[in-house]
Design a protein around this motif. Structure first.
Motif, short mmCIF file in Angstrom:
data_model
loop_
_atom_site.label_atom_id
_atom_site.label_comp_id
_atom_site.label_asym_id
_atom_site.label_seq_id
_atom_site.Cartn_x
_atom_site.Cartn_y
_atom_site.Cartn_z
N VAL A 197 -11.95 4.91 2.02
CA VAL A 197 -12.19 4.06 0.84
C VAL A 197 -10.86 3.54 0.30
CG1 VAL A 197 -12.95 4.08 -1.56
CG2 VAL A 197 -14.39 5.10 0.22
N PHE A 198 -9.88 4.43 0.19
CA PHE A 198 -8.56 4.00 -0.28
C PHE A 198 -8.00 2.87 0.58
CE2 PHE A 198 -4.06 4.37 0.86
CZ PHE A 198 -3.48 3.91 -0.33
N GLU A 199 -8.10 3.00 1.91
CA GLU A 199 -7.55 1.98 2.80
C GLU A 199 -8.24 0.65 2.60
OE1 GLU A 199 -7.20 -0.66 6.11
OE2 GLU A 199 -9.05 0.42 5.61
N ASP A 213 -2.13 13.61 -7.62
CA ASP A 213 -1.37 13.59 -8.89
C ASP A 213 -0.43 12.38 -8.98
OD1 ASP A 213 -0.71 14.52 -11.39
OD2 ASP A 213 0.95 15.77 -10.66
N VAL A 214 -0.93 11.23 -8.51
CA VAL A 214 -0.17 9.98 -8.61
C VAL A 214 -1.14 8.84 -8.90
CG1 VAL A 214 1.69 10.68 -7.04
CG2 VAL A 214 -0.33 9.52 -6.12
N ALA A 215 -0.64 7.77 -9.46
CA ALA A 215 -1.43 6.55 -9.63
C ALA A 215 -1.28 5.70 -8.38
CB ALA A 215 -0.97 5.77 -10.85
N PHE A 228 3.42 4.59 -4.46
CA PHE A 228 2.76 5.73 -3.82
C PHE A 228 1.67 5.25 -2.85
CE2 PHE A 228 4.07 7.08 -8.11
CZ PHE A 228 5.00 8.04 -7.77
N ALA A 229 0.93 4.25 -3.28
CA ALA A 229 -0.14 3.71 -2.42
C ALA A 229 0.44 3.06 -1.18
CB ALA A 229 -0.98 2.71 -3.21
N GLU A 230 1.53 2.32 -1.33
CA GLU A 230 2.14 1.67 -0.17
C GLU A 230 2.59 2.71 0.85
OE1 GLU A 230 5.23 -0.67 -1.84
OE2 GLU A 230 3.91 -2.26 -2.54
#
Length: 315
Positions: free
Chosen positions: A20-22, A56-58, A72-74
């Motif tokens: 889902v994140f991807e 524990d990150v946005a 963090f997402a990258e």
């Protein structure tokens, strides 16, 4: 050293969360991601929040048109894309081991292949192997080759670039050149010979600045002491380009293998300047560090068979 707390968080990661994140990261929208994974948008939002709490990150910054990736997402995205590609490959291999003529091939294509080589290959593939799915993505090299490197694509079909990046293996099928074409019935079609200067009187369909064909179009005129045409339509869509050619007096440079069938049926004609430009090797690119899934191996065999017809001039 990784702390026990971090290891515990990583162990709690679920494949669905990463998938889902991807999709959210790639599509830039919770709504589009929900459609892609066949879930409701509230469920997608819930899963993303669970992943953010676990790590524990946005991961995303929300805005009116969708989401933006945080740093963090990258970083997470670069790690999980190869993993998701390997999972897809594993699924294809298991399908083949069960003895079915199925599976799916993810194909990237460039404009040099999208008008003839890929359609011919796809049609032959479906006649012989109707249960194999084909997913085709047309884009430029800067988009396609990173997708190949992380396993989102199985193969890229088109003009082979000079520098495809690390981990890519290229295979030439045939050499092609460029011809200048216009619609049948174009004013220039009534002439047996044209000067290059005459071509400046008409609009030109050209690819974007990043395309090697664009550089060849510009250099074609500069080498003859002429200005680059300023009446331009910039387009990378073969379908759009053919539509514009059919409805106007525009000119374009097309790969000869793509243009020749349209000339034979009277849709286009080759402008008689008696000059063709070398275009380069047309072929396919794959990952060097991973074997092809069975369905992709079958597709490559079909691709070579169709490409051999172009090399022998039967296209």
């Amino acid at each position: 050293m990784v702390s026990d707390d971090h290891l515990s968080r990583i162990r709690e990661l679920k494949f669905k969360q990463l998938l889902v994140f991807e999709r959210v990261a790639t599509l830039g929208s919770m709504h589009k991601a929900a459609e892609a994974v066949h879930m409701t948008q509230p469920n997608v939002v819930k899963i993303v929040r669970q992943l953010e709490e676990l790590l524990d990150v946005a991961l995303f910054e929300r805005h009116s048109k969708g989401v933006r990736l945080t740093v963090f997402a990258e970083h997470l995205l670069t790690r999980i894309r190869p993993m998701l590609g390997d999972v897809r490959a594993m699924s294809e291999e298991l399908t083949a081991l069960r003895g079915g003529d199925g599976g799916q091939v993810a194909v990237g294509t460039l404009i040099s292949a999208s008008a003839w080589l890929l359609p011919e290959s796809a049609a032959l593939m479906k006649r012989r192997h109707p249960r194999v799915g084909l997913v085709i993505r047309e884009a430029t090299n800067d988009i396609l080759f990173p997708m190949l490197q992380v396993g989102e694509l199985d193969v890229i079909v088109g003009r082979l670039p000079e520098d495809p990046g690390e981990g890519v293996e290229m295979h030439a099928i045939y050499q092609d050149d460029l011809m200048i074409v216009a619609r049948a019935g174009h004013p220039l079609s009534r002439r047996s010979d044209c000067a290059v200067r005459d071509l400046l009187d008409y609009p030109w369909i050209v690819p974007s600045n990043a395309s090697p064909v664009r550089r060849q179009v510009d250099q074609f005129f500069l080498d003859r002491g002429l200005p680059v045409p300023d009446n331009q339509i910039v387009s990378l869509s073969m379908l759009t380009n053919l539509g514009i050619l059919a409805r106007s007096d525009a000119l374009a440079m097309l790969p000869s293998v793509a243009a020749r069938p349209l000339i034979q049926v009277g849709v286009l004609f080759e402008v008689p300047i008696h000059v063709r430009l070398p275009f380069g090797a047309i072929g396919y690119s794959v990952r060097a560090d991973r074997p092809l899934v069975p369905a992709a191996e079958t597709f490559v065999r079909v691709l070579k068979e169709v490409g051999a017809r172009a090399q022998s001039g039967i296209a």
